[in-house]
Design an enzyme around this catalytic site. Structure first.
Site, PDB file in Angstrom:
ATOM      1  N   ASP A  77      17.686  62.065  29.230  1.00  0.00           N
ATOM      2  CA  ASP A  77      17.207  60.763  28.741  1.00  0.00           C
ATOM      3  C   ASP A  77      18.370  59.888  28.291  1.00  0.00           C
ATOM      4  O   ASP A  77      18.195  58.952  27.522  1.00  0.00           O
ATOM      5  CB  ASP A  77      16.213  60.968  27.596  1.00  0.00           C
ATOM      6  CG  ASP A  77      16.801  61.722  26.413  1.00  0.00           C
ATOM      7  OD1 ASP A  77      17.990  62.129  26.483  1.00  0.00           O
ATOM      8  OD2 ASP A  77      16.077  61.917  25.412  1.00  0.00           O
ATOM      9  N   GLU A  90      15.379  70.659  29.269  1.00  0.00           N
ATOM     10  CA  GLU A  90      14.670  69.540  28.643  1.00  0.00           C
ATOM     11  C   GLU A  90      13.853  70.015  27.441  1.00  0.00           C
ATOM     12  O   GLU A  90      13.113  70.991  27.507  1.00  0.00           O
ATOM     13  CB  GLU A  90      13.776  68.779  29.629  1.00  0.00           C
ATOM     14  CG  GLU A  90      13.240  67.459  29.069  1.00  0.00           C
ATOM     15  CD  GLU A  90      14.347  66.529  28.535  1.00  0.00           C
ATOM     16  OE1 GLU A  90      14.801  66.752  27.386  1.00  0.00           O
ATOM     17  OE2 GLU A  90      14.736  65.593  29.252  1.00  0.00           O
TER      18      GLU A  90
END
Length: 515
Positions: free
Chosen positions: A314, A238
């Site tokens: 996401d 991430e």
């Protein structure tokens, strides 16, 4: 005989790698295993090593020796009916039921079932912070290969395609240790974000550094790279694709290009590793093993425990790839365990499945017709200036236009197992790419020309017809874009690499000539 030969090679690989006796026994207990069924699967080996699978996904085979449940589900376009596809026998390879069920129509892969018994199935990904949804589903026939000598299908992820499970059981959270591997097509990749398989956020949003841990494969340069021009196996943690301890470049993570690639990522408290190898033969190489990245937020980790395939945490979905099998474990697997799993994967004997059709017989004359909804009346044609485009062609079009849309199939100039297309309107001139735009030209005898004019047929990316892969740019295909012919990647840097309708624009029907 082929299966026994692969097992003998697997045994030698295990002994050479120093795999423990217990793990070797777990893999090799079935010396009389056949291509119908495996006595041991990867998850049996992980369990013997004390790091059991908590998710196991594959559309090609069972990942436990005793597994006889559904591998994946397909839905056909003609009536919306669905069918679960299971193995031929316990521990075996996917049955051919898909071919019968999807005959004369197209099918999508709607579910990739979890074989671990924990219910961690992968289904259509919803919208996320980076992109809307739901995401596209993979065409069921776009990635045909052979495993154990049997025809099977992988999950072909074009940009926009994605699978997810936000409500999992047993997947690592926080700083808990885990391991994962994926077997991928090492020639199908993209430079966008992000073709991942692994651990992600449970709310489809970027919740901060260290909230993911997933295998990434591609040639993105947004956050980090390895050596060479890519593609690379990296870890998506991430807000960063990491190839080692440093943010950005790490020289020990090489470019990899195996047709069938085993990619491994594992992580625990202040330790993690990247490993990879040829899924067809040989062992795993360790590209990094050490402390967590030297950036804030990654030690300790903050993993959330969702599972993603083909997308970022996401729902970033601008990359591409092909997935055949993969697992996630509880606990940090030893290198010895992973070496035994790699030997098991070698024994599968993954191989390409040549696409053949009477419509592409060498010497025949054909038309190449677009399949995109906008353009189903259009065919690929040569213009008078030698450029190539699509335009509406039918039986009453002027004779010159009908001839311009004709192509004679030739053995590939650079690779006789592939094809070249000679223009019917300009005999002696071949379809080629130059500057990634399509033209026709006479051969100048150079190796470059012959490569530029050779294309390898594959199953159509949209589930229809054929897609034609460039022999010298294997991640690019014949495409129409804005009615012009190009050689295009899926979501690359050129305008004509636009991901919108890429699968459809690169899928062609090989039909009877117009004249």
């Amino acid at each position: 005989m082929a299966a026994r030969t692969r097992l003998r090679r697997a045994r030698r690989a295990l002994l050479a790698s120093g795999t423990t006796a217990v793990l070797a026994a777990a893999l090799l207990a079935g010396t009389e295993a056949t291509s119908q069924a495996a006595t041991q699967g990867p998850c049996d080996i992980y369990a013997a090593g004390g790091t059991p699978c908590v998710a196991a996904h594959s559309t090609t085979r069972a990942l436990y020796g005793a597994y006889n449940g559904a591998l994946y589900q397909v839905r056909r376009a003609s009536d919306g009916a669905t069918r679960d596809i299971g193995p031929l026998s316990a521990g075996g390879y996917a049955a051919a039921a898909q071919d019968t069920f999807c005959a004369a129509t197209t099918c999508l892969i709607t579910v990739v079932y979890d074989q671990s018994g924990r219910g961690n199935n992968l289904t259509q990904a919803p919208a996320g912070g980076a992109a809307g949804g739901p995401d596209d589903l993979a065409p069921a026939t776009a990635a045909p290969v052979k495993a154990g000598g049997h025809p099977v299908y992988g999950v072909y992820v074009a940009a926009g395609t994605g699978y997810r499970n936000n409500h999992t059981s047993g997947i690592a959270t926080g700083d808990q240790p885990e391991g994962m591997y994926a077997v991928l097509d090492g020639t199908h990749f993209g430079g966008g974000c992000c073709f991942d398989y692994g651990n992600a956020e449970t709310n489809n949003l970027d919740t901060g550094n260290g909230h993911m841990e997933a295998v990434y494969f591609g040639d993105s340069r947004i956050w980090g790279t390895g050596a060479g021009n890519g593609p690379w196996v990296m870890a998506d943690l991430e807000n960063g694709l990491f190839s080692g301890a440093d943010v950005g470049y790490n020289a020990n993570d090489p470019s990899v290009g195996h047709r069938f690639l085993t990619a491994v990522v594992k992580g625990g408290p202040n330790q993690w590793a990247i490993r990879a190898g040829n899924a067809r033969s040989g062992g795993l190489s360790t590209f990094y093993s050490g402390a967590r990245p030297n950036a804030s937020g990654y030690n300790p980790m903050h993993k959330e425990g969702a599972i993603i395939l083909g997308i970022g945490g996401d729902n970033s979905k601008s990359s591409s790839g092909t997935f055949y099998e993969g697992v996630m474990t509880s606990g940090y697997p030893s290198d010895a365990t992973e070496n035994a799993v790699q030997a098991n994967i070698n024994a599968v004997g993954y191989q390409t499945a040549p696409v053949t059709s009477s419509s592409l017989t060498v010497g025949s004359r054909i038309s190449l017709r677009a399949t995109t909804a906008c353009c189903t009346a259009d065919s690929l044609r040569r213009n008078t200036d030698g450029t190539v485009a699509i335009s509406p062609i039918n039986a009453v079009s002027p004779a010159a236009d009908r001839t311009a849309a004709g192509w004679t199939v030739r053995a590939g100039l650079a690779d006789s197992s592939c094809l070249s297309f000679e223009s019917a309107a300009a005999p002696g001139q071949y379809l080629r790419h130059s500057g990634f735009q399509l033209h026709t030209a006479a051969s100048d005898g150079t190796a470059l020309f012959m490569q530029d004019a050779t294309f390898c047929p594959q199953a159509g990316h949209s589930g229809q017809g054929f897609s034609f892969q460039s022999v010298n740019y294997p991640n690019k295909y014949l495409r129409h874009y804005a009615y012009t012919g190009y050689l295009a990647g899926d979501g690359g840097s050129n305008t004509w690499d636009n991901a919108t309708s890429w699968s459809e624009d690169t899928s062609w029907l090989a039909a009877q000539p117009w004249s």
